[in-house]
Structure formats: structure tokens, C-alpha cells
Scaffold this motif. Structure first.
Motif: not given
Length: 421
Positions: A67-68, A237-239, A245-248, A362-365
Motif C-alpha cells: 500500500g505504501g 540504487t535499484a540494483g 537485500g539478497v546479501l543480508y 523500495e520495490t526491488v528491496a
């Protein structure tokens, strides 16, 4: 005032109110972040304790997040139409009311998933509106030569609340289940008061003409599409958000698979957060010494061996160290890019351009946790680390090839003499 001078206007910058106003803005973000992190991790526990299933808990989190993301571009249009401060204050009050209702339900023992879902969605939408209106604040409160320092302070603040917030939430949760939620509601009230105390005029220098909503939204999208630097920032930034995110989550999953406990896994995230804080604090100093181009290129390549190293390590401390290197390098790049975005974007488009860039990242994250889990299950942890390193090589190569954009080469809007980043 000429058109060019109007676009570079910084209301309140250079006056006696600017440092005071920036302090209020900085503090409002710190209070908001602490309240949000204090409650976000424990709303799922509250739902589970009330008898909700894990699937319901996940649905609440996903719906509020989506939603955000969906409302953010439209929030940018509203922010550029008029008084941003008023929108920020009202959004904070709406968020306070939403979380206050959850506090009352938890305190009375009448928690229902539908109520929590609605409140979380309202809070997320209100936060999106606040964030969109806040996009033009740096430009209004800080002169161009101070953008780098101001953005560094904002990044340092955000890194610090990410470290402190969850621990604060845990301490409050030990007092009573409703205490973190009450703290979140009160934090939004504090945000409203602090934002209202800002004296500078946050209204865009030339507010967007009241046209059809879709046309105003399209104007921001067109500006991003037609500016080579903004296209570069969007992709980079998206990449990076996707890879980080994947690494974390890869580090968390791999550590858990090797038998690491919750405390050890928490150490990974703590080390990473502290390194991110150090990187944000040192960012202006590093940029002054090396220059923005060297910082962006060097930091992009520095992250590659750290990501690849995650495919070889087996100890929790090593995961934390390598992720810390990545977290240490990334903030300086963000400071350089964000400073140029603020300078390049006309005041009347700050909200729309900021939300376009933010939504992309934020979408890819948001997809990173699911992607990390699937990749670890299908290919194994080492393949995920190497794949992430390969993606970072692609981003670093792209950054190196387009490094002229960092200095403004070819941009239709030239930066004032002496502005760094």
C-alpha cells in the motif's frame, strides 16, 4: 528573479532560522524512526499472541508495505501542489491516530487482524505522504554548498535509529505488549509538533499547476526519464538495493543453516549497521578528499570482493565483517548521488522525482527476502554470493562508464560554482 535563479532558490537557507529548522527536521526523523522500529518488529508478535495465524501476520505486513509503495508516486503529486509542511503535519497526526487505535485495542485485549491491517495500511500511507512532502526540505533549509553535509547527517540518523530502534522496542516490549505501540503513536505526535515548529517556507517555489492528477504524475516520470543522471541513479540504487537485500538475507540464512543462534545472527546485522553509520559519518570527509567521481567508482568496486568473499566464509563474524565492508562503502555513494539529485531537480518537482526514485528502490528491496530464500534453496549459498558479486561487477562497470554524469557532464542544469556532489 529569473527562471534559473528561481529553480535554485533555497527558502530560509543562509538565514538564522535554517540551522534551527534543520535540527527540528532531523530530530523529527529520528523520533519517527525510533518509534517505527520500536513497534514494527513486535506487531507480528502481538497478532500471534492474539491467536492470528502466521499467514495472517504475513498478509498484514505485505498489504501495508505494498500500500505504501503504490501510494508513493501519487503522494509526490500532492507534495508538489502546495504547502509541504501542512501535509507533513497532517500525515503525522493521521499516523498517530492509526497507531493510537492499535494501542487502545492491545491495552484492552481486543486485537483483531482486520483492525491491525487497516491501521497498518493507514500508517503506511500517511508515512508515504510525509516522506513525499519531506523530499524538498533539504533544498528549502540548506544552501547548495551544504547539501553533502546535510544528507550525510540524515543518513547517519537513519543508520543510528536502525541500530537502536529494535533494541529499544525489545526493552519496551518487556514492560508490556502495548508499550512499543504507544511509543510509536507518541512519536508521530512529536513529529507533528517538531514539523509545525519549522519556520521556513516549505512551499515549492512554483507549485504544480492544478492539472489532471495523471498529467502531474507523468511530468515527474518524464523528468526522470529525460535526465541521464536521474536514469543512472534509478538503475544504480535499484540494483544495489536488490543485491544488498539478497546479501543480508543470504548471510542470515547461511548462518542459521550452520547452527548460529539468534544472538550471533543479530551480531551480523549490528556490525553491518555500525559500519553503515561510520560510512555515513565519514562520507563528507571522504568526498572532500577524493572527489565525488572517485568515491562513486571506488566504492562501487570495493563492494565486489566483499560480496564474493561471502561465498567462502563459514564463521558468523566473517559474515558480519564482509557485510560491514559493503555497508561502509555504500553511504558515501548515496550522499554524492542524493546531493546531485536535490540540486538537479527543480523545486516544483522535488516530491514527484523523489518518490519515483524511492519507489523504484523500495520495490526491488521488498522482493529481496523472497528472492534470497528461493536462491539459497535452489542454488546454495555460495552461488548466491557469487551471483551477487557478478551483479555488483555489472553495476560498478556501468558506474565507471557513466562516471561523467556524477560531475554533471551533459546535464542541462549546471550546478553553482564550488558545489561538491
Amino acid at each position: 528573479m529569473s527562471g534559473k535563479e528561481s529553480e535554485l532558490r533555497t527558502t530560509g537557507a543562509g538565514t538564522g532560522t535554517a540551522p534551527r529548522d534543520f535540527l527540528f527536521f532531523w530530530t523529527a526523523g529520528a523520533v519517527d524512526g525510533l518509534g517505527t522500529y520500536a513497534s514494527a518488529l513486535f506487531l507480528p508478535l502481538i497478532l500471534l499472541a492474539s491467536g492470528s495465524s502466521p499467514g495472517t501476520v504475513g498478509l498484514v505486513a505485505s498489504v501495508s508495505l505494498v500500500g505504501g509503495l503504490l501510494v508513493s508516486p501519487f503522494a509526490g503529486v500532492l507534495a508538489d501542489r502546495g504547502c509541504r509542511r501542512t501535509l507533513m503535519v497532517r500525515s503525522a497526526l493521521v499516523a498517530a491516530a492509526a497507531m493510537g487505535s492499535v494501542f487502545v485495542a492491545v491495552a484492552w485485549g481486543r486485537v483483531t487482524p482486520a483492525h491491525v491491517l487497516l491501521a497498518a495500511l493507514v500508517e503506511r500511507v500517511a508515512c508515504a505522504l510525509y516522506a513525499a512532502a519531506a523530499q524538498g526540505t533539504v533544498r528549502a533549509l540548506v544552501p547548495p554548498e551544504r547539501y553533502t553535509t546535510a544528507i550525510s547527517r540524515l543518513q547517519s540518523r537513519d543508520q543510528a535509529v536502525q541500530i537502536v530502534g529494535p533494541s529499544l522496542g525489545g526493552a519496551l516490549f518487556q514492560l508490556a505488549r502495548w508499550v512499543p505501540v504507544l511509543a510509536d503513536a507518541l512519536s508521530f505526535l512529536c513529529v507533528a509538533v517538531l514539523t509545525r515548529a519549522i519556520r521556513a517556507d516549505l512551499t515549492p517555489s512554483r507549485p504544480a499547476r492544478r492539472d489532471r492528477f495523471t498529467r502531474e504524475l507523468a511530468e515527474g516520470l518524464r523528468f526522470v526519464r529525460h535526465q541521464p543522471f536521474l536514469r543512472f541513479v534509478t538503475l544504480w540504487t535499484a540494483g544495489l538495493n536488490a543485491v544488498l537485500g539478497v546479501l543480508y538475507f543470504h548471510a542470515v540464512l547461511a548462518s542459521h543453516a550452520r547452527g548460529a543462534g539468534a544472538a550471533a545472527i543479530g551480531l551480523i546485522l549490528t556490525v553491518s549497521g555500525l559500519c553503515g553509520l561510520a560510512g555515513a559519518l565519514a562520507g563528507p570527509w571522504v568526498i572532500r578528499r577524493l572527489g565525488p567521481v572517485r568515491v562513486v567508482v571506488a566504492a562501487s568496486w570495493l563492494m565486489v570482493p566483499a560480496a564474493a568473499g561471502l561465498g567462502f566464509v563459514t564463521h558468523t563474524w566473517a559474515y558480519g565483517l564482509l557485510l560491514g565492508i559493503v555497508s561502509l562503502a555504500a553511504p558515501a555513494v548515496g550522499i554524492v548521488l542524493h546531493a546531485r539529485v536535490v540540486l538537479l531537480t527543480p523545486d516544483r518537482l522535488q516530491g514527484r522525482v523523489g518518490t519515483v526514485l524511492g519507489t523504484a528502490g523500495e520495490t526491488v528491496a521488498a522482493l529481496a527476502p523472497a528472492a534470497a530464500g528461493a536462491l539459497v534453496a535452489w542454488t546454495g549459498g555460495r552461488a548466491v554470493a557469487f551471483g551477487s558479486a557478478g551483479a555488483l561487477v555489472g553495476l560498478a562497470g556501468y558506474c565507471t562508464a557513466r562516471r561523467g554524469l556524477v560531475t554533471g557532464a551533459g546535464d542541462p542544469v549546471r550546478r553553482p560554482e564550488g558545489v561538491v556532489g
